[in-house]
Structures are given as C-alpha cells and as structure tokens.
Design a protein around this motif. Structure first.
Motif, PDB file in Angstrom:
ATOM      1  N   PHE A  48      -1.681   0.658   5.153  1.00 29.25           N
ATOM      2  CA  PHE A  48      -1.723   0.704   3.689  1.00 29.25           C
ATOM      3  C   PHE A  48      -1.811   2.130   3.166  1.00 29.25           C
ATOM      4  O   PHE A  48      -1.050   2.524   2.278  1.00 29.25           O
ATOM      5  N   THR A  49      -2.717   2.920   3.697  1.00 32.25           N
ATOM      6  CA  THR A  49      -3.010   4.212   3.073  1.00 32.25           C
ATOM      7  C   THR A  49      -1.878   5.230   3.237  1.00 32.25           C
ATOM      8  O   THR A  49      -1.641   6.042   2.332  1.00 32.25           O
ATOM      9  N   ILE A  50      -1.169   5.205   4.364  1.00 35.28           N
ATOM     10  CA  ILE A  50      -0.081   6.176   4.547  1.00 35.28           C
ATOM     11  C   ILE A  50       1.075   5.904   3.580  1.00 35.28           C
ATOM     12  O   ILE A  50       1.521   6.823   2.869  1.00 35.28           O
ATOM     13  N   PRO A  51       1.592   4.664   3.500  1.00 29.25           N
ATOM     14  CA  PRO A  51       2.628   4.418   2.484  1.00 29.25           C
ATOM     15  C   PRO A  51       2.128   4.684   1.066  1.00 29.25           C
ATOM     16  O   PRO A  51       2.879   5.205   0.233  1.00 29.25           O
ATOM     17  N   ALA A  52       0.870   4.327   0.790  1.00 33.25           N
ATOM     18  CA  ALA A  52       0.326   4.555  -0.555  1.00 33.25           C
ATOM     19  C   ALA A  52       0.282   6.043  -0.877  1.00 33.25           C
ATOM     20  O   ALA A  52       0.573   6.459  -2.010  1.00 33.25           O
ATOM     21  N   LEU A  53      -0.080   6.870   0.092  1.00 29.10           N
ATOM     22  CA  LEU A  53      -0.104   8.321  -0.115  1.00 29.10           C
ATOM     23  C   LEU A  53       1.298   8.856  -0.417  1.00 29.10           C
ATOM     24  O   LEU A  53       1.499   9.638  -1.353  1.00 29.10           O
ATOM     25  N   ILE A  54       2.276   8.425   0.374  1.00 28.61           N
ATOM     26  CA  ILE A  54       3.649   8.894   0.178  1.00 28.61           C
ATOM     27  C   ILE A  54       4.157   8.499  -1.207  1.00 28.61           C
ATOM     28  O   ILE A  54       4.749   9.314  -1.931  1.00 28.61           O
ATOM     29  N   VAL A  55       3.895   7.254  -1.604  1.00 23.47           N
ATOM     30  CA  VAL A  55       4.357   6.768  -2.903  1.00 23.47           C
ATOM     31  C   VAL A  55       3.633   7.498  -4.033  1.00 23.47           C
ATOM     32  O   VAL A  55       4.249   7.859  -5.049  1.00 23.47           O
ATOM     33  N   ALA A  56       2.335   7.728  -3.889  1.00 22.49           N
ATOM     34  CA  ALA A  56       1.567   8.425  -4.935  1.00 22.49           C
ATOM     35  C   ALA A  56       2.090   9.831  -5.160  1.00 22.49           C
ATOM     36  O   ALA A  56       2.152  10.309  -6.295  1.00 22.49           O
ATOM     37  N   VAL A  57       2.488  10.507  -4.096  1.00 21.36           N
ATOM     38  CA  VAL A  57       2.973  11.885  -4.207  1.00 21.36           C
ATOM     39  C   VAL A  57       4.370  11.937  -4.817  1.00 21.36           C
ATOM     40  O   VAL A  57       4.654  12.776  -5.683  1.00 21.36           O
ATOM     41  N   PHE A  58       5.239  11.024  -4.412  1.00 20.33           N
ATOM     42  CA  PHE A  58       6.649  11.146  -4.786  1.00 20.33           C
ATOM     43  C   PHE A  58       7.078  10.247  -5.952  1.00 20.33           C
ATOM     44  O   PHE A  58       8.050  10.562  -6.647  1.00 20.33           O
ATOM     45  N   LEU A  59       6.385   9.132  -6.173  1.00 20.17           N
ATOM     46  CA  LEU A  59       6.790   8.237  -7.258  1.00 20.17           C
ATOM     47  C   LEU A  59       5.807   8.221  -8.414  1.00 20.17           C
ATOM     48  O   LEU A  59       6.200   7.996  -9.554  1.00 20.17           O
ATOM     49  N   GLY A  60       4.531   8.394  -8.133  1.00 17.35           N
ATOM     50  CA  GLY A  60       3.552   8.362  -9.211  1.00 17.35           C
ATOM     51  C   GLY A  60       2.535   7.256  -9.031  1.00 17.35           C
ATOM     52  O   GLY A  60       2.553   6.519  -8.036  1.00 17.35           O
ATOM     53  N   PRO A  61       1.626   7.092  -9.992  1.00 19.10           N
ATOM     54  CA  PRO A  61       0.494   6.170  -9.827  1.00 19.10           C
ATOM     55  C   PRO A  61       0.805   4.696 -10.087  1.00 19.10           C
ATOM     56  O   PRO A  61      -0.077   3.867  -9.924  1.00 19.10           O
ATOM     57  N   GLU A  62       2.027   4.362 -10.478  1.00 19.20           N
ATOM     58  CA  GLU A  62       2.315   2.947 -10.750  1.00 19.20           C
ATOM     59  C   GLU A  62       2.423   2.117  -9.479  1.00 19.20           C
ATOM     60  O   GLU A  62       2.112   0.928  -9.475  1.00 19.20           O
ATOM     61  N   PHE A  63       2.895   2.719  -8.379  1.00 22.60           N
ATOM     62  CA  PHE A  63       3.378   1.909  -7.265  1.00 22.60           C
ATOM     63  C   PHE A  63       2.603   1.964  -5.945  1.00 22.60           C
ATOM     64  O   PHE A  63       2.906   1.187  -5.043  1.00 22.60           O
ATOM     65  N   PRO A  64       1.652   2.885  -5.730  1.00 27.90           N
ATOM     66  CA  PRO A  64       1.050   2.995  -4.394  1.00 27.90           C
ATOM     67  C   PRO A  64       0.446   1.695  -3.858  1.00 27.90           C
ATOM     68  O   PRO A  64       0.638   1.369  -2.681  1.00 27.90           O
ATOM     69  N   SER A  65      -0.281   0.953  -4.678  1.00 25.07           N
ATOM     70  CA  SER A  65      -0.903  -0.276  -4.180  1.00 25.07           C
ATOM     71  C   SER A  65       0.128  -1.371  -3.936  1.00 25.07           C
ATOM     72  O   SER A  65       0.026  -2.134  -2.967  1.00 25.07           O
ATOM     73  N   ILE A  66       1.127  -1.463  -4.821  1.00 21.49           N
ATOM     74  CA  ILE A  66       2.175  -2.475  -4.638  1.00 21.49           C
ATOM     75  C   ILE A  66       2.905  -2.253  -3.326  1.00 21.49           C
ATOM     76  O   ILE A  66       3.018  -3.155  -2.483  1.00 21.49           O
ATOM     77  N   PHE A  67       3.399  -1.031  -3.133  1.00 21.05           N
ATOM     78  CA  PHE A  67       4.201  -0.773  -1.943  1.00 21.05           C
ATOM     79  C   PHE A  67       3.341  -0.551  -0.705  1.00 21.05           C
ATOM     80  O   PHE A  67       3.778  -0.860   0.414  1.00 21.05           O
ATOM     81  N   GLY A  68       2.141  -0.021  -0.887  1.00 20.40           N
ATOM     82  CA  GLY A  68       1.235   0.089   0.250  1.00 20.40           C
ATOM     83  C   GLY A  68       0.898  -1.274   0.808  1.00 20.40           C
ATOM     84  O   GLY A  68       0.924  -1.500   2.028  1.00 20.40           O
ATOM     85  N   GLY A  69       0.582  -2.239  -0.080  1.00 26.88           N
ATOM     86  CA  GLY A  69       0.299  -3.602   0.370  1.00 26.88           C
ATOM     87  C   GLY A  69       1.516  -4.271   0.968  1.00 26.88           C
ATOM     88  O   GLY A  69       1.437  -4.941   2.011  1.00 26.88           O
ATOM     89  N   LEU A  70       2.681  -4.094   0.332  1.00 25.87           N
ATOM     90  CA  LEU A  70       3.903  -4.738   0.806  1.00 25.87           C
ATOM     91  C   LEU A  70       4.343  -4.179   2.155  1.00 25.87           C
ATOM     92  O   LEU A  70       4.627  -4.928   3.099  1.00 25.87           O
TER      93      LEU A  70
END
Length: 557
Positions: A246-268
């Motif tokens: 969870f945390t690695i994808p969430a970190l990547i998404v938070a850095v490159f896409l923004g705060p909308e998606f880290p939990s959605i894509f981290g969980g998925l």
C-alpha cells in the motif's frame, strides 16, 4: 487567558461530546454558539464577521456533505445490487487464515474504500464483512478502526488535505499572511498542498507500513485463544509485504498525481499484489490461524448484526468483475477529471459559484459543484443502475436511504465547519489580538520550542477525536501548526504533514467513527472498550510519526 479563550472550540467539543456524551447533533451546535459568543464578547470580533464566517462554513460544509452523500449513495447502491455480497464472498476464497483475511479486508480493501468514500465508511463496511467471515464483532470493529489510519490522509479523494489543509491555511478569502512567504505563487495554494501530501507519505512509509503487523498482533493477543503476541508475529513477513504494497504505490501517486488518489490506488494496487500472493501462500506459515470456537468467546465480544444490514447484503448474483466495475469507474473518472493535460478538468471547473466579500467583509468563498467528487459518485451510481440492472424500486430505496443517512451529518457539518471558520477568521477584531490559531501558536512555540514535531501529531489526533473528522481537524489546526513551525524555524510543510498524520491516528478513536462502526454489528454501548483497545495503536502512530518528523526536521532537512 487569551490562549484559554482561543481553545474554546476544542474545550467546548470535549465538554459536550466527550464528557457529557451528547450526540454530535447536539454537541456541535452548542459548541458553535459558545465559540461565537466568546469570539464576540472577548475577542471582540464584529458580529458581521462572525455571520460571514458562518456563511462561509455552511458553504464549505455543503461541499463536504455532497461528497458524503455521493459516497453513501454508491455504497447503498452496491449493497442493493448485490455487488458488496459478491466482493465479500470473493474474500472468503483467498485464505482460511484469519490474519490474512484481516489484512486484505481491513487494511487493503479498507484503504480503497477510504480513498473513494472516507468519512468513517471503511470501518462501517469492513466490520460487518469481517463478522460475516466469522470474526467476533468486537474484534471486527476494533481492528477495522485501527486499519483505517494511514489511508485517511487521502480519504474521500483527498478531502482531508484538499479541503481541510487548504481551507485551514486561509483567513477570509486570502491565504493567511504567515503562509504567503512560503508560496512561489500566492494564488497557487493547491500546489503547496500537493507538496504537503507528498511529505505525508514520505513519513508514513515508515509509520503506516507497520500497521498490518500491529493489526495481526492485536488480533492474536486480544482475541486469540492463547492470548499470544507471537502468533501474530508469525506472519510478520507477509504483514510488512502488505504494508509496503500500500505505502509504496501511495507514495508514488502522492508525489506525481497529487492528494486525490494515493489511498484509492494504493489500496487497489495492494489488492492486486497481495491477493494473488496470499492464494499461493507467499511468505505465510504452513498452519493457518483461527479463533477458538464461538462458544468460548467472551460475552463482551459478541454483538448482533443488524437485520437491515443483512437485508442490504442480499441481492442478485453478480460476477466479481461486474461487482468491481463501479469502484473502478470512480477511480478512472477521478483521474480523468484531475489531470491537467486533459480537457475534462477545465470542463468540470467551468461551472463556478462564488460569493466575494460576504456581507462586505474580507471573507469570500467559491464552489465548483461539478468538480466535487460527489458528482463523480452520482454519475457512477447512474451507470451502476443500468449495468447492474436495478429496478425502479431499488433506485428509489437507494436515494431515500442515502438522503436519510446524511441528515445527521448535515446538522453536524453545518455547525462544526462554521465553528472552525469563526476560529480561523477571528483575526479581524477590536481587541488588538491576533487570530485564535495565531495566539495559540505564540503560546505553544514559546513553551515547547524545537520539540514541536513530537507534539504536532497529538494536536492532529486531538482534533479528530473531538471533531469527529480528520478534515475538520486539519481545517481547525493547519494555520496553528503552520504558525508554530514558522516561529520555531522548522519547515511548515513538515509540521503540516505531522498534523495530517496525527489526524489519521485520532481517526481510530474518533467517537463518531466508533459509534458508526459499532452500530452496524450491534455493539452500541461498547464504545468504551473499543476506544481503550484502539488507544495503543493510536499512540504508536502519533509517537512514531513525531519521532520521524523530528529526524526529518533536524537531521534530514
């Protein structure tokens, strides 16, 4: 005395909600009145400023309520269509080991639901799913609440940061004066807030990754037949694997896409990685772990699942792909409408309602209704009605039950948010004082100085506990935290990230979330034992976040 008066919003909520145990529908209106009166009588904030701040709060509250309604509407739709039943049954086939089931449902599936819906929804969904799998109700509630920690930073498509932190850093219609020197462009507060989200995950990758391990040791120690920590530690490799998933994808998404998606894509992404691994027994011991027979359970563990929840879970048979399509569409539509390179973001933002200089004050507000995530939820619901072939009676039931569900939230929102906005906009006054958050910051910086990073997460946790929401906590304390960081010479982005992480920890013990999760498994009245069991993980989360923050402040940065 100034600091004590400035603490009015916090003390009022603590008194009425926690000590006197009033429901939020009563506690928050009384707290609003108390805050307004003291702002007027002691802080000498003009009456028109208080009214304007309240109006601003109601408009912000409406935007949050729209998100809540959309999230509940989607959940109710999937329950009536049978999708939730299909998703639940699919989890049964993954592994017989209760530790594995807990990690996948509460941690990863819960993270996905938090990212899409937020506002206590994951615990309210995960707890009955766990009970349906054979978990004791008390274990289901406690562990679902503990799991709903790290993903809260980006819950409801980033609301705690995008709404909570961003609104919390504004005084009136402008970014607070103490904040503007830190912005490359004062009009682009959104870019700064995006940086806060990235900083959150840079810390949480060290803190949140251990949450699955904490879940399993709590499971075996407090709800296992042998009361053993060791039985939970037996799956430490798999637990850390799931944490990083969870945390690695969430970190990547938070850095490159923004705060909308880290939990959605981290969980998925976590589910896509961990579920196949669990089916193959990757990093798992040969012997599966289970509870003692139900007749040996403590009477305190057992509740009665509400009949209404059972009815909602019964629906037509759906394929697993068809059941997941609505959630996948939510993620897809949110990405398409948030990327700058595509035209959809501009289209959705083209409808804008604004109210500049409310009642001739310095307070202004604006609303972009189509761009709010609630619109995405409603759109996906309409598509779901078609692809899941729901009849008109189910559609009426879904809208009716969802509307009823947000009535209590509306009262709370339309009083809690105005209270927070009065707190923040109190800088316009005849007393010669700074705003309430600034006065608190002056006192705190003088008293605690450079050790503030250790304290900052506990402020966030307190805010979630008393207000019932990480978003409210961030809105209430972001300017306060920023100001303290500015005064002690620590990077405010770091301290804001610690505020966000602390609000996550407070989410575990938040009275409103505890009541909501307990109610769905028939454990109303057991809130005390639930909070006592969630306190230890909350302290771990806040303390460890503070320690990492201190290292960042004085060694790394």
């Amino acid at each position: 005395m100034n600091s004590i008066i400035a603490l009015t919003p916090i003390l009022a909520v603590l008194l009425f909600l926690v000590v006197m145990r009033m429901p939020a529908m009563k506690a928050m209106p009384i707290s609003l009145i108390a805050t307004g009166l003291l702002a007027y009588l002691y802080w000498k904030v003009p009456f028109v400023q208080i009214v304007a701040a309240s109006i601003e709060g109601i408009i912000i509250g409406f935007s949050i309520l729209y998100i809540v309604f959309g999230a509940i509407l989607l959940l109710n739709t999937l329950q009536l269509s049978g999708a939730i039943t299909t998703i639940r049954n699919s989890f049964l086939e993954i592994s017989p080991d209760r530790r594995v089931q807990l990690i996948i449902i509460a941690w990863l599936f819960g993270a996905f639901i938090e990212g899409a819906a937020g506002f206590g929804t994951p615990a309210a969904i995960a707890a009955p799913l766990l009970v349906a799998l054979g978990f004791p109700p008390l274990a289901a509630v406690v562990l679902a609440l503990i799991a709903d920690s790290s993903p809260v930073s980006f819950g409801a498509v980033g609301t705690p940061i995008i709404v909570g932190v961003e609104q919390g850093l504004q005084e009136g219609s402008q970014v607070a004066a103490v904040v503007t020197p830190y912005l490359a462009d004062p009009t682009q507060i959104g870019e700064y807030v995006k940086g806060v989200g990235a900083q959150v995950m840079q810390i949480d990758i060290f803190v949140g990754t251990f949450m699955p391990l904490i879940l399993v040791v709590m499971l075996t120690r407090f709800f296992g037949e042998n009361k053993s920590w060791r039985e939970g530690l037996q799956v430490w490799k798999f637990a850390l694997f799931a944490g990083f998933a969870f945390t690695i994808p969430a970190l990547i998404v938070a850095v490159f896409l923004g705060p909308e998606f880290p939990s959605i894509f981290g969980g998925l992404f976590g589910l896509m990685i961990v579920v196949p691994a669990a089916k193959r027994g990757f990093l798992l011991p040969e012997k599966a772990w289970d509870f003692a027979p139900a007749d040996k359970w403590s009477p305190d563990w057992v509740g009665k699942v509400l009949a209404s929840r059972n009815k909602e879970d019964k629906g037509p048979s759906l394929s697993l792909v068809m059941a997941w399509i609505p959630y996948l569409l939510v993620g897809l539509f949110l990405v398409l409408t948030r990327l700058e390179v595509l035209p959809f973001k501009a289209w959705f933002q083209s409808v804008r309602w604004s109210w500049p200089n409310i009642l001739n004050t310095n307070i202004s507000t604006a609303l972009e209704p189509l761009y709010l995530p609630g619109t995405i939820f409603v759109l996906v619901v309409l598509i779901t009605f078609v692809i899941h072939k729901m009849n008109i009676e189910k559609i009426k039931t879904t809208f009716g039950s969802s509307a009823q569900a947000v009535v209590g939230s509306a009262v709370t929102l339309f009083t809690a948010v105005p209270m927070v906005r009065i707190f923040i906009n109190s800088g316009v006054n005849a007393s010669g004082l700074e705003s309430m958050p600034m006065e608190l910051a002056n006192t705190a910086s003088a008293a605690l100085g450079g050790s503030w990073p250790l304290v900052a997460p506990f402020i966030g946790a307190l805010g979630s506990f008393v207000s019932g929401s990480a978003t409210f906590s961030n809105m209430m304390f972001s300017l306060f935290q920023f100001s303290v960081a500015d005064q002690i010479g620590v990077d405010p982005t770091l301290v804001l990230a610690l505020q966000v992480l602390g609000s996550n920890g407070g989410n575990m013990i938040c009275v409103l979330n505890v009541v909501a999760a307990a109610s769905v498994v028939g454990l109303l009245g057991k809130e005390g034992p639930i909070i006592r069991l969630t306190l230890l993980p909350m302290f771990y989360y806040a303390i460890f976040s503070g320690v990492i923050g201190l290292i960042y402040a004085y060694i790394i940065l």
